[in-house]
Design an enzyme around this catalytic site. Structure first.
Site, PDB file in Angstrom:
ATOM      1  N   GLU A 167       6.873  -9.587  15.308  1.00 26.17           N
ATOM      2  CA  GLU A 167       6.353 -10.024  16.605  1.00 26.17           C
ATOM      3  C   GLU A 167       6.651 -11.525  16.791  1.00 26.17           C
ATOM      4  OE1 GLU A 167       2.280  -9.030  16.967  1.00 26.17           O
ATOM      5  OE2 GLU A 167       2.155  -9.766  19.034  1.00 26.17           O
ATOM      6  N   ARG A 206       0.819  -1.218   0.000  1.00 26.57           N
ATOM      7  CA  ARG A 206       0.000   0.000   0.000  1.00 26.57           C
ATOM      8  C   ARG A 206       0.850   1.264   0.000  1.00 26.57           C
ATOM      9  NH1 ARG A 206      -2.581  -3.697   2.962  1.00 26.57           N
ATOM     10  NH2 ARG A 206      -1.596  -2.975   4.870  1.00 26.57           N
TER      11      ARG A 206
HETATM   12  P1  AMP Z   1       4.691  -1.813  11.476  1.00 27.96           P
HETATM   13  O1  AMP Z   1       5.954  -2.427  10.934  1.00 27.96           O
HETATM   14  O2  AMP Z   1       4.204  -2.469  12.725  1.00 27.96           O
HETATM   15  O3  AMP Z   1       4.798  -0.310  11.589  1.00 27.96           O
HETATM   16  O4  AMP Z   1       3.546  -2.146  10.426  1.00 27.96           O
HETATM   17  C1  AMP Z   1       3.411  -1.383   9.304  1.00 27.96           C
HETATM   18  C2  AMP Z   1       2.881  -2.154   8.125  1.00 27.96           C
HETATM   19  O5  AMP Z   1       1.807  -3.036   8.472  1.00 27.96           O
HETATM   20  C3  AMP Z   1       2.325  -1.190   7.108  1.00 27.96           C
HETATM   21  O6  AMP Z   1       2.762  -1.595   5.831  1.00 27.96           O
HETATM   22  C4  AMP Z   1       0.829  -1.265   7.260  1.00 27.96           C
HETATM   23  O7  AMP Z   1       0.216  -1.251   5.994  1.00 27.96           O
HETATM   24  C5  AMP Z   1       0.552  -2.576   7.970  1.00 27.96           C
HETATM   25  N1  AMP Z   1      -0.329  -2.428   9.141  1.00 27.96           N
HETATM   26  C6  AMP Z   1       0.007  -2.623  10.443  1.00 27.96           C
HETATM   27  N2  AMP Z   1      -1.025  -2.433  11.261  1.00 27.96           N
HETATM   28  C7  AMP Z   1      -2.074  -2.091  10.476  1.00 27.96           C
HETATM   29  C8  AMP Z   1      -3.449  -1.734  10.739  1.00 27.96           C
HETATM   30  N3  AMP Z   1      -3.956  -1.710  11.983  1.00 27.96           N
HETATM   31  N4  AMP Z   1      -4.214  -1.404   9.681  1.00 27.96           N
HETATM   32  C9  AMP Z   1      -3.722  -1.419   8.427  1.00 27.96           C
HETATM   33  N5  AMP Z   1      -2.457  -1.744   8.117  1.00 27.96           N
HETATM   34  C10 AMP Z   1      -1.630  -2.085   9.131  1.00 27.96           C
END
Ligand code: AMP
Length: 175
Positions: A98, A61
Site C-alpha cells: 500500500e 504465520r
Molecule cells: P495481503 O498481502 O494483503 O493478502 O496480506 C496478507 C498477509 O498479511 C498475511 O501474511 C496475513 O497474515 C497478514 N494480514 C493482513 N491483514 C490481516 C488481518 N486483518 N489480520 C491478520 N493478518 C493479516
C-alpha cells in the site's frame, strides 16, 4: 458445528492492530485446541484435488499450518521469508505494498523445475503477498497448482489477484 464456525469461534478480533483502522484476525487461540488444529489440516487435505509436490509457506504465520500440512502429506515444506532472513543463496521478488515496496526470498535450491506447488498462508487479505510468492515460485520454473488459507477476507477481493496463477483458492473461514 461446522469447521468454519469452529475456526471463527476460536479467532480473536483485535481492533486497531498493528495500526489504526485494521481489525487483526488473531489465529493464536487455535493452537490451544488440538482437535481444531487436526480438523483444519483435515479440511485442507479434503479440499485438494491432487497432492502437491511441495507446500510453500509464507512468513511467519504461514509456517504454522504449512509445516503440519506438508508433514501430513509427506511432501517438502519450503519457507518464503522477508529479505535478509534466509542464510543460504536466495532468489528474490520485489512487490508493491500500500505504501512502498517489500522483497521476499526463497532459497535458490528450494524447488525443482516443474514441481506443482501449493502456496499457504494463514490469511488472504488483498492477495499482494501470495501473488508475489506465486511469481517467486514461477521464477524457479515450478507451477502454482493452488493456494490455501485458514482465513479469507472476501471483501478485499484478494482472489482477483491470485486467479491469474490458479483459481484453486481455498479459504476455510471466510468473512
Ligand atoms: P495481503 O498481502 O494483503 O493478502 O496480506 C496478507 C498477509 O498479511 C498475511 O501474511 C496475513 O497474515 C497478514 N494480514 C493482513 N491483514 C490481516 C488481518 N486483518 N489480520 C491478520 N493478518 C493479516
Amino acid at each position: 458445528m461446522s469447521l468454519e464456525s469452529n475456526i471463527k469461534t476460536a479467532i480473536r478480533d483485535i481492533d486497531d492492530f498493528p495500526k489504526k483502522g485494521i481489525v487483526f484476525k488473531d489465529i493464536t487461540p487455535i493452537f490451544k485446541n488440538q482437535s481444531l488444529c487436526n480438523d483444519i489440516i483435515e479440511g485442507f487435505t479434503e479440499s485438494m484435488l491432487l497432492k502437491p509436490d511441495a507446500i510453500v509457506g509464507i512468513e511467519s504465520r504461514g509456517f504454522l499450518f504449512g509445516i503440519l500440512l506438508a508433514n501430513k502429506l509427506n511432501v517438502p515444506f519450503i519457507l518464503v521469508r522477508k529479505a535478509g532472513k534466509l542464510p543460504y543463496k536466495t532468489i528474490s521478488y520485489e512487490y508493491e505494498l500500500e505504501y512502498g515496496k517489500s522483497t521476499i526470498e526463497m532459497h535458490a535450491d528450494s524447488l525443482n523445475k516443474d514441481w506443482n506447488v501449493l502456496i499457504h498462508d494463514d490469511l488472504l487479505a488483498t492477495g499482494g503477498t501470495a501473488e508475489a510468492v506465486a511469481n517467486l515460485v514461477k521464477q524457479q520454473g515450478a507451477n502454482v497448482m493452488g493456494f490455501n488459507f485458514v482465513v479469507g477476507l472476501d471483501f478485499l477481493n484478494g482472489k482477483q489477484k491470485l486467479n491469474k496463477h490458479s483459481n484453486n483458492i481455498i479459504c476455510l473461514a471466510r468473512y
